[in-house]
Design a protein around this motif. Structure first.
Motif, mmCIF file in Angstrom:
data_model
loop_
_atom_site.group_PDB
_atom_site.id
_atom_site.type_symbol
_atom_site.label_atom_id
_atom_site.label_comp_id
_atom_site.label_asym_id
_atom_site.label_seq_id
_atom_site.Cartn_x
_atom_site.Cartn_y
_atom_site.Cartn_z
ATOM 1 N N VAL A 61 0.895 -1.324 0.072
ATOM 2 C CA VAL A 61 -0.075 -0.067 -0.091
ATOM 3 C C VAL A 61 0.888 1.299 0.059
ATOM 4 C CG1 VAL A 61 -1.716 1.355 1.396
ATOM 5 C CG2 VAL A 61 -2.113 -1.076 1.172
ATOM 6 N N ALA A 62 1.891 1.117 0.779
ATOM 7 C CA ALA A 62 2.913 2.477 0.857
ATOM 8 C C ALA A 62 3.491 2.643 -0.438
ATOM 9 C CB ALA A 62 3.652 2.324 2.121
ATOM 10 N N THR A 63 3.902 1.572 -1.111
ATOM 11 C CA THR A 63 4.653 1.845 -2.272
ATOM 12 C C THR A 63 3.720 2.455 -3.265
ATOM 13 O OG1 THR A 63 5.995 -0.016 -1.595
ATOM 14 C CG2 THR A 63 6.046 0.605 -4.061
ATOM 15 N N ILE A 92 -2.452 18.775 -6.415
ATOM 16 C CA ILE A 92 -1.504 18.965 -5.219
ATOM 17 C C ILE A 92 -2.282 18.128 -3.891
ATOM 18 C CG2 ILE A 92 -0.816 20.862 -3.532
ATOM 19 C CD1 ILE A 92 1.053 20.817 -5.543
ATOM 20 N N PHE A 93 -3.217 18.342 -3.905
ATOM 21 C CA PHE A 93 -3.951 17.866 -2.563
ATOM 22 C C PHE A 93 -4.053 16.280 -2.603
ATOM 23 C CE2 PHE A 93 -5.409 22.055 -1.731
ATOM 24 C CZ PHE A 93 -4.896 21.939 -0.369
ATOM 25 N N ALA A 94 -4.101 15.841 -4.222
ATOM 26 C CA ALA A 94 -3.931 14.442 -4.257
ATOM 27 C C ALA A 94 -2.476 13.799 -3.843
ATOM 28 C CB ALA A 94 -4.417 13.910 -5.471
ATOM 29 N N THR A 95 -1.734 14.569 -4.339
ATOM 30 C CA THR A 95 -0.439 14.105 -3.743
ATOM 31 C C THR A 95 0.182 14.182 -2.329
ATOM 32 O OG1 THR A 95 0.363 15.392 -5.766
ATOM 33 C CG2 THR A 95 2.092 15.013 -4.263
ATOM 34 N N VAL A 96 -0.902 15.097 -1.663
ATOM 35 C CA VAL A 96 -0.526 15.198 -0.048
ATOM 36 C C VAL A 96 -1.146 14.205 0.389
ATOM 37 C CG1 VAL A 96 -1.223 16.544 1.899
ATOM 38 C CG2 VAL A 96 -0.348 17.859 -0.114
ATOM 39 N N LEU A 97 -2.484 13.868 0.134
ATOM 40 C CA LEU A 97 -3.253 12.704 0.546
ATOM 41 C C LEU A 97 -2.328 11.366 0.267
ATOM 42 C CD1 LEU A 97 -6.970 13.068 -0.297
ATOM 43 C CD2 LEU A 97 -5.698 13.285 1.885
ATOM 44 N N LEU A 98 -1.755 11.208 -0.885
ATOM 45 C CA LEU A 98 -0.996 9.818 -1.113
ATOM 46 C C LEU A 98 0.164 10.055 -0.214
ATOM 47 C CD1 LEU A 98 -1.650 9.769 -4.962
ATOM 48 C CD2 LEU A 98 -2.474 8.045 -3.177
ATOM 49 N N GLY A 99 0.894 11.096 -0.288
ATOM 50 C CA GLY A 99 2.067 11.039 0.710
ATOM 51 C C GLY A 99 1.815 10.682 1.900
ATOM 52 N N GLY A 100 0.622 11.282 2.627
ATOM 53 C CA GLY A 100 0.127 11.031 3.795
ATOM 54 C C GLY A 100 -0.401 9.727 4.101
ATOM 55 N N GLY A 101 -0.867 8.994 3.018
ATOM 56 C CA GLY A 101 -1.064 7.669 3.182
ATOM 57 C C GLY A 101 0.276 6.768 3.375
ATOM 58 N N PHE A 102 1.133 7.168 2.551
ATOM 59 C CA PHE A 102 2.479 6.467 2.616
ATOM 60 C C PHE A 102 3.007 6.585 4.265
ATOM 61 C CE2 PHE A 102 7.294 6.678 3.023
ATOM 62 C CZ PHE A 102 7.650 5.446 2.518
ATOM 63 N N ALA A 105 0.846 4.390 6.372
ATOM 64 C CA ALA A 105 1.262 3.071 6.433
ATOM 65 C C ALA A 105 2.478 2.676 7.022
ATOM 66 C CB ALA A 105 1.358 2.599 4.705
ATOM 67 N N THR A 106 3.476 3.565 7.053
ATOM 68 C CA THR A 106 4.846 3.243 7.694
ATOM 69 C C THR A 106 4.820 3.493 9.220
ATOM 70 O OG1 THR A 106 5.912 4.598 5.882
ATOM 71 C CG2 THR A 106 7.188 4.243 7.852
ATOM 72 N N ALA A 107 3.848 4.427 9.523
ATOM 73 C CA ALA A 107 3.362 4.392 11.132
ATOM 74 C C ALA A 107 2.958 3.113 11.616
ATOM 75 C CB ALA A 107 2.747 5.522 11.339
ATOM 76 N N LEU A 108 2.012 2.496 10.713
ATOM 77 C CA LEU A 108 1.405 1.217 11.246
ATOM 78 C C LEU A 108 2.454 -0.007 11.303
ATOM 79 C CD1 LEU A 108 -1.969 1.398 9.224
ATOM 80 C CD2 LEU A 108 -1.696 1.386 11.892
ATOM 81 N N HIS A 137 14.371 8.260 5.163
ATOM 82 C CA HIS A 137 13.810 8.438 4.160
ATOM 83 C C HIS A 137 12.262 8.957 4.463
ATOM 84 C CE1 HIS A 137 10.419 7.008 1.081
ATOM 85 N NE2 HIS A 137 11.353 7.647 0.306
ATOM 86 N N ALA A 138 11.602 8.441 5.404
ATOM 87 C CA ALA A 138 10.205 9.061 5.937
ATOM 88 C C ALA A 138 10.428 10.474 6.196
ATOM 89 C CB ALA A 138 9.725 8.049 7.071
ATOM 90 N N ALA A 139 11.604 10.838 6.969
ATOM 91 C CA ALA A 139 11.933 12.141 7.221
ATOM 92 C C ALA A 139 11.667 13.058 6.132
ATOM 93 C CB ALA A 139 12.935 12.388 7.870
ATOM 94 N N HIS A 140 12.400 12.626 4.993
ATOM 95 C CA HIS A 140 12.310 13.403 3.548
ATOM 96 C C HIS A 140 11.032 13.557 3.075
ATOM 97 C CE1 HIS A 140 16.619 13.242 4.049
ATOM 98 N NE2 HIS A 140 16.832 13.984 3.054
ATOM 99 N N VAL A 141 10.433 12.361 3.084
ATOM 100 C CA VAL A 141 8.835 12.476 2.809
ATOM 101 C C VAL A 141 8.017 13.300 3.480
ATOM 102 C CG1 VAL A 141 6.690 11.017 2.702
ATOM 103 C CG2 VAL A 141 8.822 9.997 2.177
#
Ligand SMILES: [Cu+2]
Lengths: 194, 555
Positions: A61-63, A92-102, A105-108, A137-141
């Motif tokens: 999912v994250a990928t 832009i907001f789709a990108t923010v949402l997808l990045g947030g999704g990543f 997923a990493t947090a989980l 990597h997550a910090a850069h995201v």
């Protein structure tokens, strides 16, 4: 910024913003390369578990989220260049949402590793190298996400116009770079390392 | 920058607070360049005093001028200071000051990034030195860092390096590194995108070329150091195991990471010295540089090869035959492009009408001393020889010949050469000659001799030695040379103060030089050039001065 005084007679193909961004990416690549070398070097050298094969699952999912966000950010930039405000904001907001999704997923994944599997940065070499590499990597995201969100908010307020497209484009270069790093991390951690 | 034209019409304010405010808030590449160079010189004096304390301690056997603990801090702080707080800011400073002037631009590509970089550098340096006061930390141990400038693990790990001294070493270098990184980004972006009309890449002064190549090396080699230091920080604070042998970690990995930065760093420091020499030697030989494109190509070659030689610092670690042969061969190959450069400078001087003014004197000394440094470098690249003298004073002598005989001498040459441009005043020639002779003789007394106790087996970093090893006379002579060097530097300081107070006005072009920085006033106005210059050859000022015989007819 003032207009560059350069150009007459030997106009370069690159603007200084483009050169600066590429150089930032070069330095960051060199930074990540060391963490990736460290990760590869320590594969299979942990003295105790948990080991990667026991606890890691493919972050599908994250990928998907992160890779598709590279597409949406391009959509946003193209829309801004064409002065289509609605499509720009949507991108832009789709990108923010997808990045947030990543990041979610990493947090989980980290929650599972820490709480269920008991893997900390100090547990073994796997934990040490895993949290460092994936964490950086997550910090850069996160940084990219904050910048994209800022562009989005400024866009909603009407401050982002067509003439800013080149700068938003530079931000998208950084975002693509973060994406490429993820492909390397994915390969090293979840394919080679297990 | 927008308000600059007004400055000429306004009455001049002379309040000290205004001057201070100007310097603290400036984004002008010239002021930032001077700030970098001036802070580098201040740290040079501090690092020099640390070296002096060590040489007093070692002048005679069984001395107790400083304690072993203080001695460890002295050599750690001396090395760290000279590399990160002297070499790096001074090369960044000259690059900052000169690149826009040499390519006919009005500022660097990113002026505010430039200011940010300088202040990060300065506060990083202050953070390192704050360790003397603040690093006692949780365990009540330590003062300044004492693990050596390359902070080998496991010594630098938490178990053996208590307190926070090593953390100050890490953070001070990481923070000050942002100055070098932003400077590198700026120098490349400026040179690639802001050149004036006619300034094609093939007409850029060699100085600019070399600084661009150095900047690429900084961007490739410095982030790995940051990454390795972050790993060490994780080990020390979060209980990670990167370099923790108890948990399967590998202490030698630190050495690889450090020297992957550390070796290119030598060239990052030395290529700017080549850059100064490549501008000064032609002007004082009254000839164009010999082999312009070969110089560029050789520098690029050095840049690439120097990224694959790092483990010649680790021959004694036991890497195995294959790696030893690889790194020995690669190291010797670096000697080829470097040797080509030496021949090019000599060929530039050959047949020229050489004027031995102070900048040229320093560059001539550089050629001879750098040759010695290169020869001992090739000796050290031979693995069996390296095993004999590793970690001895022979190695210390070798890299001081690179960094003082090479870099510091060219920096002094560069200061005498460009100080008139920066300040509008000439540095006194007679004082400069005193400075030159005292410093160069003192340097050779100290460091030529130092090869001797190295070959006699004296290890580096020992705080004292017994009297029966045959090292006494060598150490005494080594220490006496320091007196001459200090005397030389005092003449330099006096010359600078005298020039700023009552120096003879320099005029725009005191050396009858050929690059664009000499076409504007001394010091240059905030906007550098009234009109953007137009360039038709590698020596635009020659073309202006000799319209009947311009260079562009021949290039
Ligand atoms: Cu080396």
């Amino acid at each position: 910024m003032t207009a560059p005084i350069d150009g007459q007679g030997n106009a370069t193909a690159w603007s200084r913003g483009e050169v600066g961004t590429l150089l930032l990416i070069l330095a960051e690549t060199s930074f990540f390369a060391i963490f990736i070398v460290g990760y590869l070097f320590y594969i299979g050298k942990s003295l105790s578990g948990p080991y990667p094969a026991d606890v890691l699952e493919l972050p599908v999912v994250a990928t998907i989220c992160l890779l598709s966000s590279s597409v949406t950010v391009v959509v946003a930039v193209r829309a801004l260049e064409a002065d289509r405000r609605g499509a720009f904001l949507a991108g832009i907001f789709a990108t923010v949402l997808l990045g947030g999704g990543f990041l979610a997923a990493t947090a989980l994944e980290w929650r599972k590793l820490i709480v269920d599997d008991g893997l900390m940065i100090s547990t073994n070499l796997f934990g040490t190298t895993f949290y460092s590499l994936v964490g950086f990597h997550a910090a850069h995201v996160t940084v990219g996400l904050l910048l994209l969100a800022l562009v989005g908010v400024l866009g909603v307020l009407g401050f982002v116009r067509k003439e800013h497209a080149t700068r938003v484009d530079l931000l998208s270069w950084y975002w693509h770079f973060v994406d490429v790093v993820w492909i390397a991390v994915f390969t090293v951690v979840y394919v080679v390392g297990v | 920058m927008a308000s600059i034209p007004l400055a000429d019409t306004e009455p001049r304010r002379r309040f000290r607070s205004d001057v201070l405010h100007d310097w603290v808030t400036t984004v002008d590449h010239k002021k930032l360049g001077i700030l970098y160079i001036a802070s580098g010189i201040v740290f040079f004096v501090i690092g020099g005093l640390e070296a002096t304390a060590m040489r007093i301690q070692l002048a005679v056997p069984e001395n107790d001028f400083v304690s072993p603990e203080v001695f460890n801090r002295l050599f750690t702080m001396h090395g760290t200071t000279m590399v990160f707080l002297v070499g790096m800011p001074i090369i960044t400073g000259f690059g900052n000051y000169l690149i826009p002037l040499m390519i006919g631009a009005r500022d660097m590509a990113f002026p505010r990034l430039n200011a940010w970089g300088f202040w990060m550098f300065l506060f990083g340096g202050l953070l390192l030195y704050f360790s003397y006061l603040g690093s006692t930390g949780l365990y009540g141990a330590g003062s300044a860092p004492d693990v050596g400038w390359f902070a080998y693990t496991p010594l630098a790990g938490k178990a053996f390096s208590r307190g926070n001294a090593t953390d100050y070493w890490i953070l001070g270098i990481v923070v000050s590194g942002f100055g070098s990184l932003s400077g590198a980004v700026n120098m490349i972006a400026t040179a690639l995108t802001m050149r004036c009309e006619g300034m094609s890449l093939g007409r850029m002064p060699l100085f600019v070329w070399m600084m661009v190549i150095v900047s690429f090396m900084i961007l490739v080699a410095l982030p790995p150091l940051t990454a390795a230091q972050v790993m060490l920080l994780f080990d020390r604070f979060l209980g990670a195991h990167f370099f923790d042998t108890q948990a399967g970690g590998d202490a030698v990995l630190w050495q690889h990471f450090f020297w992957f930065f550390g070796h290119p760093e030598v060239y990052i420091l030395m290529i700017p010295g080549f850059a100064y020499a490549s501008e000064i030697i032609p002007v004082f030989s009254r000839k164009v540089i010999f082999g312009y494109s070969v110089m560029v190509g050789a520098t690029v070659a050095i840049g690439f090869v120097s990224l694959s030689v790092w483990a010649h610092h680790m021959f004694a670690v036991g890497m195995g035959r294959g790696l030893n042969i690889w790194f020995a061969t690669a190291t010797m190959i670096v000697g080829i492009p470097t040797g080509m450069k030496l021949f090019n400078w000599l060929a530039t001087m050959y047949g020229g009408r050489i004027r031995f003014r102070v900048p040229m004197l320093f560059c001539t000394a550089f050629l001879a001393q750098f040759l010695v440094a290169g020869l001992t470098g090739i000796m050290l690249a031979a693995v069996p020889f390296d095993w004999q003298v590793t970690d001895s004073y022979f190695v210390v002598a070798h890299f001081h010949f690179v960094l003082i005989g090479g870099l510091v001498c060219t920096i002094f040459g560069a200061i005498y050469y460009w100080f008139p441009k920066m300040s509008g005043r000439m540095l006194d020639e007679r004082l400069g000659r005193w400075h030159f002779w005292l410093f160069v003789i003192g340097f050779n007394v100290t460091f030529l001799t130092m090869h001797g106790q190295g070959l006699l087996g004296m290890p580096r970093r020992i705080y004292t030695y017994p009297a029966d090893r045959g090292w006494e006379i060598w150490n005494l002579v080594t220490s006496l040379g320091v007196v001459l060097q200090i005397a030389g530097v005092l003449f330099f300081v006096y010359a600078v103060i005298k020039a700023l107070r009552s120096g003879e006005p320099a005029g725009d072009d005191p050396w009858d030089a050929w690059t664009l920085e000499w076409s504007t006033s001394s010091p240059p106005p905030d906007y550098n050039f009234d009109e953007a210059p137009v360039v038709r050859s590698r020596r635009p000022l020659w073309d202006l001065k000799h319209p009947d015989d311009p260079d562009w007819k021949y290039e």
